[in-house]
Every structure is written in structure tokens, then in C-alpha cells.
Design a protein around this motif. Sequence first.
Motif, mmCIF file in Angstrom:
data_model
loop_
_atom_site.group_PDB
_atom_site.id
_atom_site.type_symbol
_atom_site.label_atom_id
_atom_site.label_comp_id
_atom_site.label_asym_id
_atom_site.label_seq_id
_atom_site.Cartn_x
_atom_site.Cartn_y
_atom_site.Cartn_z
ATOM 1 N N LEU A 1 0.832 -1.199 0.000
ATOM 2 C CA LEU A 1 0.000 0.000 0.000
ATOM 3 C C LEU A 1 0.869 1.253 0.000
ATOM 4 O O LEU A 1 0.546 2.245 -0.677
ATOM 5 C CB LEU A 1 -0.931 -0.001 1.215
ATOM 6 C CG LEU A 1 -1.880 1.197 1.325
ATOM 7 C CD1 LEU A 1 -2.805 1.285 0.119
ATOM 8 C CD2 LEU A 1 -2.683 1.131 2.622
ATOM 9 N N ALA A 2 1.974 1.216 0.725
ATOM 10 C CA ALA A 2 2.869 2.377 0.778
ATOM 11 C C ALA A 2 3.404 2.725 -0.604
ATOM 12 O O ALA A 2 3.619 3.909 -0.917
ATOM 13 C CB ALA A 2 4.020 2.108 1.743
ATOM 14 N N GLU A 3 3.632 1.743 -1.445
ATOM 15 C CA GLU A 3 4.118 2.009 -2.807
ATOM 16 C C GLU A 3 3.049 2.684 -3.654
ATOM 17 O O GLU A 3 3.342 3.602 -4.431
ATOM 18 C CB GLU A 3 4.579 0.709 -3.450
ATOM 19 C CG GLU A 3 5.823 0.138 -2.807
ATOM 20 C CD GLU A 3 6.192 -1.213 -3.383
ATOM 21 O OE1 GLU A 3 7.391 -1.438 -3.570
ATOM 22 O OE2 GLU A 3 5.290 -2.025 -3.636
ATOM 23 N N LEU A 4 1.796 2.246 -3.506
ATOM 24 C CA LEU A 4 0.721 2.881 -4.255
ATOM 25 C C LEU A 4 0.509 4.318 -3.786
ATOM 26 O O LEU A 4 0.230 5.212 -4.601
ATOM 27 C CB LEU A 4 -0.576 2.082 -4.101
ATOM 28 C CG LEU A 4 -0.542 0.641 -4.624
ATOM 29 C CD1 LEU A 4 -1.939 0.043 -4.582
ATOM 30 C CD2 LEU A 4 0.039 0.555 -6.019
ATOM 31 N N ILE A 5 0.648 4.545 -2.491
ATOM 32 C CA ILE A 5 0.533 5.901 -1.953
ATOM 33 C C ILE A 5 1.614 6.801 -2.552
ATOM 34 O O ILE A 5 1.356 7.943 -2.951
ATOM 35 C CB ILE A 5 0.616 5.871 -0.421
ATOM 36 C CG1 ILE A 5 -0.651 5.231 0.163
ATOM 37 C CG2 ILE A 5 0.818 7.275 0.148
ATOM 38 C CD1 ILE A 5 -0.584 4.984 1.654
ATOM 39 N N ALA A 6 2.833 6.283 -2.650
ATOM 40 C CA ALA A 6 3.930 7.058 -3.233
ATOM 41 C C ALA A 6 3.683 7.321 -4.716
ATOM 42 O O ALA A 6 3.957 8.428 -5.225
ATOM 43 C CB ALA A 6 5.252 6.324 -3.030
ATOM 44 N N ALA B 1 0.894 7.726 -6.157
ATOM 45 C CA ALA B 1 -0.210 8.668 -6.341
ATOM 46 C C ALA B 1 0.267 10.112 -6.471
ATOM 47 O O ALA B 1 -0.465 10.973 -6.963
ATOM 48 C CB ALA B 1 -1.199 8.544 -5.186
ATOM 49 N N LYS B 2 1.483 10.383 -6.054
ATOM 50 C CA LYS B 2 2.031 11.736 -6.181
ATOM 51 C C LYS B 2 2.284 12.108 -7.644
ATOM 52 O O LYS B 2 2.288 13.289 -7.995
ATOM 53 C CB LYS B 2 3.329 11.853 -5.392
ATOM 54 C CG LYS B 2 3.163 11.653 -3.892
ATOM 55 C CD LYS B 2 4.504 11.702 -3.180
ATOM 56 C CE LYS B 2 4.356 11.473 -1.674
ATOM 57 N NZ LYS B 2 5.678 11.490 -0.985
ATOM 58 N N THR B 3 2.511 11.103 -8.479
ATOM 59 C CA THR B 3 2.881 11.386 -9.870
ATOM 60 C C THR B 3 2.014 10.659 -10.906
ATOM 61 O O THR B 3 2.049 11.020 -12.085
ATOM 62 C CB THR B 3 4.344 10.991 -10.129
ATOM 63 O OG1 THR B 3 4.533 9.610 -9.758
ATOM 64 C CG2 THR B 3 5.289 11.860 -9.301
ATOM 65 N N HIS B 4 1.257 9.637 -10.485
ATOM 66 C CA HIS B 4 0.567 8.793 -11.456
ATOM 67 C C HIS B 4 -0.951 8.948 -11.460
ATOM 68 O O HIS B 4 -1.645 8.212 -12.149
ATOM 69 C CB HIS B 4 0.911 7.321 -11.210
ATOM 70 C CG HIS B 4 2.290 6.939 -11.608
ATOM 71 N ND1 HIS B 4 3.395 7.334 -10.896
ATOM 72 C CD2 HIS B 4 2.751 6.207 -12.648
ATOM 73 C CE1 HIS B 4 4.491 6.851 -11.466
ATOM 74 N NE2 HIS B 4 4.130 6.172 -12.528
ATOM 75 N N THR C 1 -3.445 6.252 -13.521
ATOM 76 C CA THR C 1 -3.798 5.917 -12.155
ATOM 77 C C THR C 1 -2.565 5.401 -11.445
ATOM 78 O O THR C 1 -1.667 4.820 -12.061
ATOM 79 C CB THR C 1 -4.928 4.872 -12.090
ATOM 80 O OG1 THR C 1 -5.248 4.601 -10.725
ATOM 81 C CG2 THR C 1 -4.497 3.573 -12.732
ATOM 82 N N ALA C 2 -2.535 5.596 -10.126
ATOM 83 C CA ALA C 2 -1.416 5.097 -9.330
ATOM 84 C C ALA C 2 -1.513 3.600 -9.096
ATOM 85 O O ALA C 2 -0.516 2.943 -8.804
ATOM 86 C CB ALA C 2 -1.360 5.830 -7.990
ATOM 87 N N PHE D 1 -10.145 16.958 -7.966
ATOM 88 C CA PHE D 1 -9.199 15.839 -7.954
ATOM 89 C C PHE D 1 -7.760 16.305 -7.756
ATOM 90 O O PHE D 1 -6.820 15.664 -8.223
ATOM 91 C CB PHE D 1 -9.301 15.008 -9.244
ATOM 92 C CG PHE D 1 -10.604 14.266 -9.370
ATOM 93 C CD1 PHE D 1 -10.765 13.021 -8.788
ATOM 94 C CD2 PHE D 1 -11.675 14.831 -10.036
ATOM 95 C CE1 PHE D 1 -11.973 12.348 -8.888
ATOM 96 C CE2 PHE D 1 -12.887 14.163 -10.141
ATOM 97 C CZ PHE D 1 -13.038 12.919 -9.571
ATOM 98 N N GLU D 2 -7.594 17.429 -7.076
ATOM 99 C CA GLU D 2 -6.253 17.888 -6.736
ATOM 100 C C GLU D 2 -5.760 17.164 -5.486
ATOM 101 O O GLU D 2 -6.542 16.812 -4.611
ATOM 102 C CB GLU D 2 -6.263 19.394 -6.493
ATOM 103 C CG GLU D 2 -6.558 20.204 -7.743
ATOM 104 C CD GLU D 2 -6.482 21.692 -7.470
ATOM 105 O OE1 GLU D 2 -5.392 22.158 -7.083
ATOM 106 O OE2 GLU D 2 -7.509 22.375 -7.624
ATOM 107 N N GLY D 3 -4.457 16.968 -5.409
ATOM 108 C CA GLY D 3 -3.879 16.280 -4.265
ATOM 109 C C GLY D 3 -4.152 14.785 -4.328
ATOM 110 O O GLY D 3 -4.787 14.283 -5.264
ATOM 111 N N PRO D 4 -3.682 14.047 -3.341
ATOM 112 C CA PRO D 4 -3.885 12.594 -3.350
ATOM 113 C C PRO D 4 -5.361 12.246 -3.180
ATOM 114 O O PRO D 4 -6.029 12.763 -2.283
ATOM 115 C CB PRO D 4 -3.055 12.105 -2.158
ATOM 116 C CG PRO D 4 -2.931 13.289 -1.261
ATOM 117 C CD PRO D 4 -2.907 14.482 -2.163
#
Length: 307
Positions: A142-147, A149-152, A179-180, A245-248
Amino acid sequence: MKDSRAGKSDRKPWQKGPGAKRPGGHSGGQSGGRGGDRPSGPGGPGRSGHGRQPPVARRDIDDGLVRIFGSHAVEAALNNKHRRVVRLLATENAEIRLAEVIAARRVLIDRATPGDLDHLLGPDTVHQGLLLEAQPLEEPLLAELIARAKTHGPLVLLDHVTDPHNFGAVLRSAAAFGTAGLIMTRRHSPPLNGVLAKAASGALDLVPVLPVQNLAKTMEDLKAQGFQLIGLEGASDVRLEDQSFEGPCAIVLGAEGKGLRELTAQTCDRLVSITTGGSLHSLNVSNAAAVTLHWAAISRKRAGATT
């Protein structure tokens, strides 16, 4: 839950190595010592095997392998260097169509007839002369998907979406609009192979997918990391078009017919509906995902252009 594992390296497990045990057809163990890509024979990469036995019907065997058929899905899997190939069955015409990617991957082909593949997959399967047997991709953290989400782009959460065609179509839209990653319920979701992979048209090897045991708990974990959770609900008076849809953020979609479960809906930060102008006022989950992801991509692009 797999998304809470500690002590792991920073490698991307959704891209590397065989998958961990996945209940309900998502397992990723070895099969008869045949894990990993098969080496090329004397004829070189992309050449058919010699003296092979006719394919054995294996539809009823749970051996932990992913079976992917159809040109786009098989090509994407072969192009994914982290997808460990066990066996590729192909007709002569299909081998010609994918000659370049087969040669680049150095996969030894088991030549099959259309009838062989009909026997393996069922006569109504649109296999386009190709069947790939492979190890499933390892699940992400989950931590990888959260990371990511900053760019994808946003995460997509599916709540008990069981139809493989709809699930695959959601994956395809996720890959097209950005999508992230996708989070699904471990139970009450289709296996990540076969019909789903065909409907995803290659997106199964492009979008990281995380099955979770408790979707509401995962949603709370995302909220604790600053994510806004936007659920699709046809009866809502809040319009999708009013969301930035700004931000995570994460887009939460419910099952065909039933929509979001009560707890899932309650855990969302807001519920929105898609404005329609015709006599029908609802969309199925795959169409709703496509519209929402497209709007999210446009909205984020506009926001980036004005900052």
C-alpha cells in the motif's frame, strides 16, 4: 494485511518475482519446477519446440499459474520483463504476428492448433491463437501505491466488483487515463487472469493491483495519509464535474447493480454522481470508471496549467 508488511526493501514487488499466495485463484506458487522463462532451444528464440506432446487440458487444475490469452494481453505480458513466463502456446499465424516480441523475450513456443486452444480454454474463448502460462505478478505494498499517487494520478478502489469483463475494462481505462494503482477486495473479485486479462487488453501488466482483506480499513489508512476518497453514487446530488481531484485522492466504485456497500459509502469523504442527459440515468461500473478517470485527468491537467 499485505499492505502493512514491515522490513521490506524498496524494490517494487508488483513488478518482480513470483506472487505470494493469493486465495481464490490468485496464488503464485511454482508449478512442477517450471518457474521462470523457458530457455530457447537449438533453433533460437521464437522457434517452435520440437517433438512436443499435444497440450494437456488444464482448466480444472489449480496450479497457481496465470493463464492469459488474446493478442494484446499476451503481448503486454511478454513485454513485462517482471512477468515470469512458464509456457507459451501459439498457432503459426499468431507466432508471426508477435514474432518481434517473442524473439526479444526469447520464449520457446509450443506450437498449437486453434483446436488445441479451444480444447484448453473452451470453444467460445476468443484466444486469437495465443495462450500464455505465467507466474502472477507480486502484490504491491500500500505504501508504494501511496507514493505513486504523487505522480501517477488517483487510486481506483473496487468494492466487490465480480464481473471479469467490467473489472478488466476498468483496468483498461485506468491505464489509458492514468492511475497510481487499483485496490480490490481479496474476496468477491475475479481472478487476475483469463477473461479479465483479455478485457483489460494488456492493462493487467501495466497497472499495479493490490487485493486487500478489509477495504474499509484500507480506506481509513488512505485517509490517514491525506487522501480524499470520492465514491460514485448515482443518487447523490453532488456532481462529479464539481470535483477538482487535486492532491492525493482515490475513486471508489461499487459492484454491478448493488453499488457501494453501506460501510464503504460511509467511509468515503464524499459521494458524487455523473450527470447524464438521456433517458437512462445510470452507467455500469466500467463506463462510470472511464468517465470519472477521464474527468479526473482533465481536471488535474487544468489545475497544473493554472499553478
